[in-house]
Design a protein around this motif. Structure first.
Motif, PDB file in Angstrom:
ATOM      1  N   ARG A   1       0.866  -1.180   0.000  1.00 32.19           N
ATOM      2  CA  ARG A   1       0.000   0.000   0.000  1.00 32.19           C
ATOM      3  C   ARG A   1       0.904   1.232   0.000  1.00 32.19           C
ATOM      4  O   ARG A   1       1.828   1.322   0.813  1.00 32.19           O
ATOM      5  CB  ARG A   1      -0.863  -0.029   1.255  1.00 32.19           C
ATOM      6  N   VAL A   2       0.666   2.148  -0.921  1.00 33.67           N
ATOM      7  CA  VAL A   2       1.477   3.368  -1.005  1.00 33.67           C
ATOM      8  C   VAL A   2       0.650   4.534  -0.473  1.00 33.67           C
ATOM      9  O   VAL A   2      -0.487   4.747  -0.896  1.00 33.67           O
ATOM     10  CB  VAL A   2       1.922   3.647  -2.456  1.00 33.67           C
TER      11      VAL A   2
ATOM     12  N   ARG B   1       0.944   8.576  -0.104  1.00 31.68           N
ATOM     13  CA  ARG B   1       1.712   9.765  -0.516  1.00 31.68           C
ATOM     14  C   ARG B   1       1.338  10.955   0.369  1.00 31.68           C
ATOM     15  O   ARG B   1       0.188  11.124   0.733  1.00 31.68           O
ATOM     16  CB  ARG B   1       1.433  10.090  -1.975  1.00 31.68           C
TER      17      ARG B   1
ATOM     18  N   LYS C   1       4.841  13.066  -2.530  1.00 33.40           N
ATOM     19  CA  LYS C   1       3.870  13.112  -3.630  1.00 33.40           C
ATOM     20  C   LYS C   1       4.532  13.048  -5.004  1.00 33.40           C
ATOM     21  O   LYS C   1       3.990  12.479  -5.941  1.00 33.40           O
ATOM     22  CB  LYS C   1       3.026  14.383  -3.530  1.00 33.40           C
TER      23      LYS C   1
ATOM     24  N   SER D   1       7.932   8.850  -8.343  1.00 32.40           N
ATOM     25  CA  SER D   1       7.265   8.015  -9.350  1.00 32.40           C
ATOM     26  C   SER D   1       7.035   6.587  -8.845  1.00 32.40           C
ATOM     27  O   SER D   1       7.734   6.109  -7.951  1.00 32.40           O
ATOM     28  CB  SER D   1       8.105   7.965 -10.627  1.00 32.40           C
ATOM     29  N   GLU D   2       6.059   5.919  -9.479  1.00 35.73           N
ATOM     30  CA  GLU D   2       5.789   4.511  -9.169  1.00 35.73           C
ATOM     31  C   GLU D   2       7.026   3.663  -9.450  1.00 35.73           C
ATOM     32  O   GLU D   2       7.350   2.744  -8.713  1.00 35.73           O
ATOM     33  CB  GLU D   2       4.615   3.987 -10.018  1.00 35.73           C
ATOM     34  N   LYS D   3       7.724   3.987 -10.533  1.00 33.57           N
ATOM     35  CA  LYS D   3       8.918   3.241 -10.918  1.00 33.57           C
ATOM     36  C   LYS D   3       9.982   3.323  -9.812  1.00 33.57           C
ATOM     37  O   LYS D   3      10.628   2.333  -9.485  1.00 33.57           O
ATOM     38  CB  LYS D   3       9.465   3.793 -12.241  1.00 33.57           C
ATOM     39  N   TYR D   4      10.163   4.496  -9.232  1.00 35.89           N
ATOM     40  CA  TYR D   4      11.137   4.680  -8.160  1.00 35.89           C
ATOM     41  C   TYR D   4      10.732   3.867  -6.929  1.00 35.89           C
ATOM     42  O   TYR D   4      11.571   3.226  -6.294  1.00 35.89           O
ATOM     43  CB  TYR D   4      11.280   6.166  -7.816  1.00 35.89           C
ATOM     44  N   ILE D   5       9.443   3.867  -6.627  1.00 38.08           N
ATOM     45  CA  ILE D   5       8.953   3.090  -5.478  1.00 38.08           C
ATOM     46  C   ILE D   5       9.212   1.605  -5.723  1.00 38.08           C
ATOM     47  O   ILE D   5       9.677   0.890  -4.837  1.00 38.08           O
ATOM     48  CB  ILE D   5       7.460   3.381  -5.211  1.00 38.08           C
ATOM     49  N   GLU D   6       8.924   1.128  -6.938  1.00 41.17           N
ATOM     50  CA  GLU D   6       9.181  -0.277  -7.280  1.00 41.17           C
ATOM     51  C   GLU D   6      10.669  -0.604  -7.144  1.00 41.17           C
ATOM     52  O   GLU D   6      11.033  -1.678  -6.667  1.00 41.17           O
ATOM     53  CB  GLU D   6       8.708  -0.575  -8.700  1.00 41.17           C
TER      54      GLU D   6
END
Length: 182
Positions: free
Chosen positions: A4-5, A7, A29, A32-37
């Motif tokens: 669960r993300v 922001r 906020k 990016s989603e890519k960075y979180i992955e």
């Protein structure tokens, strides 16, 4: 693994493993989603370690509230083990390239398994309460004693050839609730 993300206006990314075994990522906020992955991938072993710790703690808590197993329950586990474990022994003995003698199933208080100098194998019926991978580890461990009758580096190399992540299962057994059951 459920992630669960959340922001917010924070400046850094934080990862939290929750008691329900979900993962919460708190992120700025603008991330990016890519960075979180990417961060989740980098921290995967840390996350898995914490999940296993939570599982072990839950199992220990359950064990404290668990009634001792009855004679019938132990017999049922022994019957299951007699059906299941010899098949796993046969499977892994071929892979390892060893032979073995008798296979005995018992309700032991201090051991998961053992191997005699004659090649006879003993297994604890409580193994049937563990995940299949843990049973496989114990079977491989005992069969590797057919090559090395000790716990030397050479022995552990033999185990690792068959189960590269064997240390996970050693840890699982060390923290197991089962020793608190009997």
């Amino acid at each position: 693994m459920e992630v669960r993300v959340i922001r917010s206006n924070r400046k850094t990314v934080a990862i939290q493993v929750n008691s329900d075994l979900t993962v919460t990522v708190r992120a700025p906020k603008y991330v990016s989603e890519k960075y979180i992955e990417q961060i989740l991938h980098e921290k995967e072993s840390w996350i898995r370690k914490h999940i296993e710790e939570i599982k072990a703690k839950k199992a220990q808590d359950e064990a404290r509230n668990m009634k001792p197993l009855t004679r019938d329950e132990l017999q049922k586990l022994a019957d299951e083990a007699v059906e299941y474990i010899p098949k796993r022994v046969e499977h892994f003995a071929k892979i390892i390239g060893v032979d073995y003698g008798r296979i005995t199933i018992r309700n032991q208080k201090t051991r998961w398994g053992s191997c005699s100098s004659k090649g006879n194998l003993n297994f604890n019926c409580l193994l049937m309460l563990t995940p299949p991978e843990v049973i496989d580890y114990v079977v491989v461990h005992e069969l590797c004693h057919r090559k090395e009758m000790n716990h030397s580096k050479a022995f552990w190399r033999e185990v690792e050839k068959v189960i590269p992540n064997y240390k996970e299962y050693v840890e699982w057994l060390k923290n197991s609730f089962l020793w608190h059951v009997s």
